[in-house]
Every structure is written in C-alpha cells, then in structure tokens.
Design a protein around this motif. Structure first.
Motif, PDB file in Angstrom:
ATOM      1  N   LEU A  67      -8.580   5.672   5.453  1.00 28.00           N
ATOM      2  CA  LEU A  67      -8.764   5.370   6.881  1.00 28.00           C
ATOM      3  C   LEU A  67      -7.435   5.012   7.543  1.00 28.00           C
ATOM      4  O   LEU A  67      -7.166   5.398   8.682  1.00 28.00           O
ATOM      5  CB  LEU A  67      -9.763   4.219   7.047  1.00 28.00           C
ATOM      6  CG  LEU A  67     -11.206   4.554   6.657  1.00 28.00           C
ATOM      7  CD1 LEU A  67     -12.055   3.296   6.636  1.00 28.00           C
ATOM      8  CD2 LEU A  67     -11.809   5.589   7.604  1.00 28.00           C
ATOM      9  N   ILE A  68      -6.610   4.264   6.833  1.00 25.70           N
ATOM     10  CA  ILE A  68      -5.281   3.918   7.381  1.00 25.70           C
ATOM     11  C   ILE A  68      -4.470   5.200   7.592  1.00 25.70           C
ATOM     12  O   ILE A  68      -3.828   5.377   8.636  1.00 25.70           O
ATOM     13  CB  ILE A  68      -4.539   2.949   6.418  1.00 25.70           C
ATOM     14  CG1 ILE A  68      -5.324   1.643   6.257  1.00 25.70           C
ATOM     15  CG2 ILE A  68      -3.109   2.698   6.894  1.00 25.70           C
ATOM     16  CD1 ILE A  68      -5.375   0.744   7.451  1.00 25.70           C
ATOM     17  N   ASP A  69      -4.531   6.120   6.619  1.00 23.93           N
ATOM     18  CA  ASP A  69      -3.817   7.399   6.763  1.00 23.93           C
ATOM     19  C   ASP A  69      -4.347   8.174   7.966  1.00 23.93           C
ATOM     20  O   ASP A  69      -3.591   8.784   8.717  1.00 23.93           O
ATOM     21  CB  ASP A  69      -4.006   8.263   5.507  1.00 23.93           C
ATOM     22  CG  ASP A  69      -3.200   7.732   4.335  1.00 23.93           C
ATOM     23  OD1 ASP A  69      -2.313   6.882   4.557  1.00 23.93           O
ATOM     24  OD2 ASP A  69      -3.479   8.146   3.198  1.00 23.93           O
ATOM     25  N   ARG A  75     -11.602  -4.595   3.590  1.00 22.08           N
ATOM     26  CA  ARG A  75     -11.095  -4.924   4.921  1.00 22.08           C
ATOM     27  C   ARG A  75      -9.570  -4.885   4.858  1.00 22.08           C
ATOM     28  O   ARG A  75      -8.983  -5.405   3.906  1.00 22.08           O
ATOM     29  CB  ARG A  75     -11.581  -6.333   5.250  1.00 22.08           C
ATOM     30  CG  ARG A  75     -11.119  -6.908   6.544  1.00 22.08           C
ATOM     31  CD  ARG A  75     -11.992  -8.063   6.983  1.00 22.08           C
ATOM     32  NE  ARG A  75     -12.274  -9.038   5.938  1.00 22.08           N
ATOM     33  CZ  ARG A  75     -13.353  -9.811   5.920  1.00 22.08           C
ATOM     34  NH1 ARG A  75     -14.255  -9.728   6.863  1.00 22.08           N
ATOM     35  NH2 ARG A  75     -13.527 -10.694   4.956  1.00 22.08           N
ATOM     36  N   ALA A  76      -8.944  -4.254   5.851  1.00 19.07           N
ATOM     37  CA  ALA A  76      -7.483  -4.269   5.954  1.00 19.07           C
ATOM     38  C   ALA A  76      -7.117  -5.098   7.168  1.00 19.07           C
ATOM     39  O   ALA A  76      -7.549  -4.788   8.283  1.00 19.07           O
ATOM     40  CB  ALA A  76      -6.945  -2.854   6.114  1.00 19.07           C
ATOM     41  N   ARG A  77      -6.394  -6.172   6.946  1.00 18.57           N
ATOM     42  CA  ARG A  77      -5.912  -6.980   8.075  1.00 18.57           C
ATOM     43  C   ARG A  77      -4.549  -6.427   8.486  1.00 18.57           C
ATOM     44  O   ARG A  77      -3.653  -6.302   7.646  1.00 18.57           O
ATOM     45  CB  ARG A  77      -5.797  -8.445   7.663  1.00 18.57           C
ATOM     46  CG  ARG A  77      -7.145  -9.069   7.364  1.00 18.57           C
ATOM     47  CD  ARG A  77      -7.008 -10.572   7.162  1.00 18.57           C
ATOM     48  NE  ARG A  77      -8.189 -11.116   6.518  1.00 18.57           N
ATOM     49  CZ  ARG A  77      -9.320 -11.393   7.142  1.00 18.57           C
ATOM     50  NH1 ARG A  77      -9.432 -11.164   8.434  1.00 18.57           N
ATOM     51  NH2 ARG A  77     -10.344 -11.903   6.480  1.00 18.57           N
ATOM     52  N   TYR A  91      -0.306  -3.729   5.633  1.00 17.16           N
ATOM     53  CA  TYR A  91      -1.577  -4.411   5.881  1.00 17.16           C
ATOM     54  C   TYR A  91      -1.979  -5.150   4.616  1.00 17.16           C
ATOM     55  O   TYR A  91      -1.511  -4.831   3.519  1.00 17.16           O
ATOM     56  CB  TYR A  91      -2.658  -3.401   6.280  1.00 17.16           C
ATOM     57  CG  TYR A  91      -2.868  -2.274   5.296  1.00 17.16           C
ATOM     58  CD1 TYR A  91      -3.791  -2.369   4.260  1.00 17.16           C
ATOM     59  CD2 TYR A  91      -2.111  -1.092   5.395  1.00 17.16           C
ATOM     60  CE1 TYR A  91      -3.966  -1.334   3.354  1.00 17.16           C
ATOM     61  CE2 TYR A  91      -2.286  -0.060   4.489  1.00 17.16           C
ATOM     62  CZ  TYR A  91      -3.214  -0.182   3.471  1.00 17.16           C
ATOM     63  OH  TYR A  91      -3.384   0.845   2.571  1.00 17.16           O
ATOM     64  N   ASP A  92      -2.851  -6.135   4.784  1.00 19.81           N
ATOM     65  CA  ASP A  92      -3.396  -6.869   3.633  1.00 19.81           C
ATOM     66  C   ASP A  92      -4.778  -6.314   3.338  1.00 19.81           C
ATOM     67  O   ASP A  92      -5.636  -6.279   4.222  1.00 19.81           O
ATOM     68  CB  ASP A  92      -3.499  -8.367   3.949  1.00 19.81           C
ATOM     69  CG  ASP A  92      -2.131  -8.995   4.062  1.00 19.81           C
ATOM     70  OD1 ASP A  92      -1.227  -8.548   3.329  1.00 19.81           O
ATOM     71  OD2 ASP A  92      -1.956  -9.909   4.877  1.00 19.81           O
ATOM     72  N   LEU A  93      -4.973  -5.914   2.101  1.00 18.91           N
ATOM     73  CA  LEU A  93      -6.241  -5.289   1.704  1.00 18.91           C
ATOM     74  C   LEU A  93      -7.093  -6.279   0.915  1.00 18.91           C
ATOM     75  O   LEU A  93      -6.607  -6.971   0.025  1.00 18.91           O
ATOM     76  CB  LEU A  93      -5.939  -4.061   0.848  1.00 18.91           C
ATOM     77  CG  LEU A  93      -7.125  -3.270   0.327  1.00 18.91           C
ATOM     78  CD1 LEU A  93      -7.889  -2.616   1.460  1.00 18.91           C
ATOM     79  CD2 LEU A  93      -6.637  -2.202  -0.636  1.00 18.91           C
ATOM     80  N   GLU A 115      -7.900  -5.003  12.673  1.00 17.49           N
ATOM     81  CA  GLU A 115      -8.627  -4.913  11.405  1.00 17.49           C
ATOM     82  C   GLU A 115      -9.334  -3.569  11.283  1.00 17.49           C
ATOM     83  O   GLU A 115      -9.841  -3.028  12.258  1.00 17.49           O
ATOM     84  CB  GLU A 115      -9.656  -6.050  11.329  1.00 17.49           C
ATOM     85  CG  GLU A 115     -10.396  -6.106  10.020  1.00 17.49           C
ATOM     86  CD  GLU A 115     -11.365  -7.294   9.975  1.00 17.49           C
ATOM     87  OE1 GLU A 115     -10.893  -8.439   9.969  1.00 17.49           O
ATOM     88  OE2 GLU A 115     -12.582  -7.052   9.964  1.00 17.49           O
ATOM     89  N   VAL A 116      -9.371  -3.036  10.059  1.00 11.47           N
ATOM     90  CA  VAL A 116     -10.174  -1.845   9.743  1.00 11.47           C
ATOM     91  C   VAL A 116     -11.069  -2.243   8.581  1.00 11.47           C
ATOM     92  O   VAL A 116     -10.616  -2.864   7.616  1.00 11.47           O
ATOM     93  CB  VAL A 116      -9.272  -0.653   9.336  1.00 11.47           C
ATOM     94  CG1 VAL A 116     -10.124   0.577   9.060  1.00 11.47           C
ATOM     95  CG2 VAL A 116      -8.245  -0.355  10.418  1.00 11.47           C
TER      96      VAL A 116
END
Ligand code: SF4
Length: 178
Positions: free
Chosen positions: A89-91, A25-27, A6-8, A70-71
């Motif tokens: 959050l990704i984990d 933001r993670a795309r 993801y792009d952070l 997105e997150v």
C-alpha cells in the motif's frame, strides 16, 4: 517519493480477541491528505471521505483505510501477509503520487446507503447469528459502520452470493483495527 519512512505495527485487533486475523498500521511522518483524491481517482470502489481526510478501500477481502498520517489494513490471514500488504500500500501511494501529473484528482464522495436499502439485500431470516435481534437492527448498525458484512454468517452462503456482491458495492466499511 512521498512516503520515505514510517513505523509499522502488526497486531491482532483488540476488538477481535483470539481471532486468527491480523491488522497492520503504518504511522507516517508526513501528511498524505493531498494524495487521497488521486488514489480516489484510480482505486476502483474506493470511498473518499473529505471531512475525515480519509479514503476507505476494500481489496481482496481486506479492509484498507488511508488517513492523513496513517495507513491501515485489516482482516489479513497472517502476520507476514499483513506486513506485506501494508508495504504494498505504501508503494501504491508513492507510485500514484509520482504519476499525479497524469491523473485528474477525484474529490467526489459516496453517500452512505440507508438501513432500508441494506435490509432489502440481507437474508431477512432474523436468525440472530450476528448478535442482533433482527436483520433490520443489523442493517441500522451496518449503515452506521458499527457492524461489518462478515458479522452476518449466512451472507457467506452461495445462495446469497448476488446479495453479498451488491452489499459490498454499497456498504462503506471502516477497517476493524480496534
Ligand atoms: S445474521 Fe444476518 S440473517 Fe441472521 S439476523 Fe443477523 S443480519 Fe439477519
């Protein structure tokens, strides 16, 4: 693993210029919509919005939103904290997805509270510190997610702690990321 890359991006929200708070933001390169009902089943207080393919959650005062690609998190004290929060959050998404066979997905959503239900829990002093002429006007905007609870400074006073807790349990706040 569901999310492998993801792009952070970490930034100060443009809607809060000069604020000492950060958002991240993670795309994503994959669609995580199918993971949202599993997160809805396991995250206390989360609000699933199926028509928007989104899940909103509040954790430790941080406003978090999971979308298909997105997150995002906001209201974090510093850049490192925002980056760390987002990686966590990704984990969390990946762990939940890996455990999905053990989880019953929850597709239910929550109704938005009415302005009157919100108004009853506000200080009702019409002090205007929120930039609105009355507490009821503020309640209308809060119900429509155009304002945040933090926009009413008196709610942070100890005498309103019970009302703030009640508001936090019924109000659906979208992250303020600009
Ligand atoms: S800041 Fe809070 S108490 Fe003051 S008018 Fe706005 S909603 Fe009412």
């Amino acid at each position: 693993m569901l999310i492998e890359k993801y792009d952070l991006e970490v930034f100060t929200p443009p809607c809060e210029p000069g604020a000492e708070r950060f958002a991240a933001r993670a795309r994503l390169t994959i669609d995580i919509s199918e993971a949202l009902p599993y997160l809805n089943a396991t995250l206390r207080g989360a609000v699933y919005l199926p028509e928007a393919q989104a899940l909103i959650w509040k954790k430790g005062g941080h406003n978090i939103a999971f979308h298909a690609y997105e997150v995002a998190t906001s209201n974090v004290e510093d850049r490192d904290g925002a980056e760390k929060e987002l990686k966590g959050l990704i984990d969390l998404i990946n762990r939940t997805w890996e455990r999905r066979a053990e989880i019953t997905p929850d597709y239910t959503t929550r109704q938005r509270p009415t302005p009157m239900a919100i108004f009853k829990l506000l200080p009702q002093t019409n002090c205007k510190q929120c930039g609105e002429p009355t507490c009821y006007t503020f309640a209308i905007k809060l119900a429509a997610s155009q304002k945040q609870l933090a926009d009413c400074p008196p709610l942070a006073e100890p005498i309103y702690a019970d009302k703030l807790a009640a508001l936090e349990s019924i109000v659906i706040e979208a992250p303020k990321i600009g």
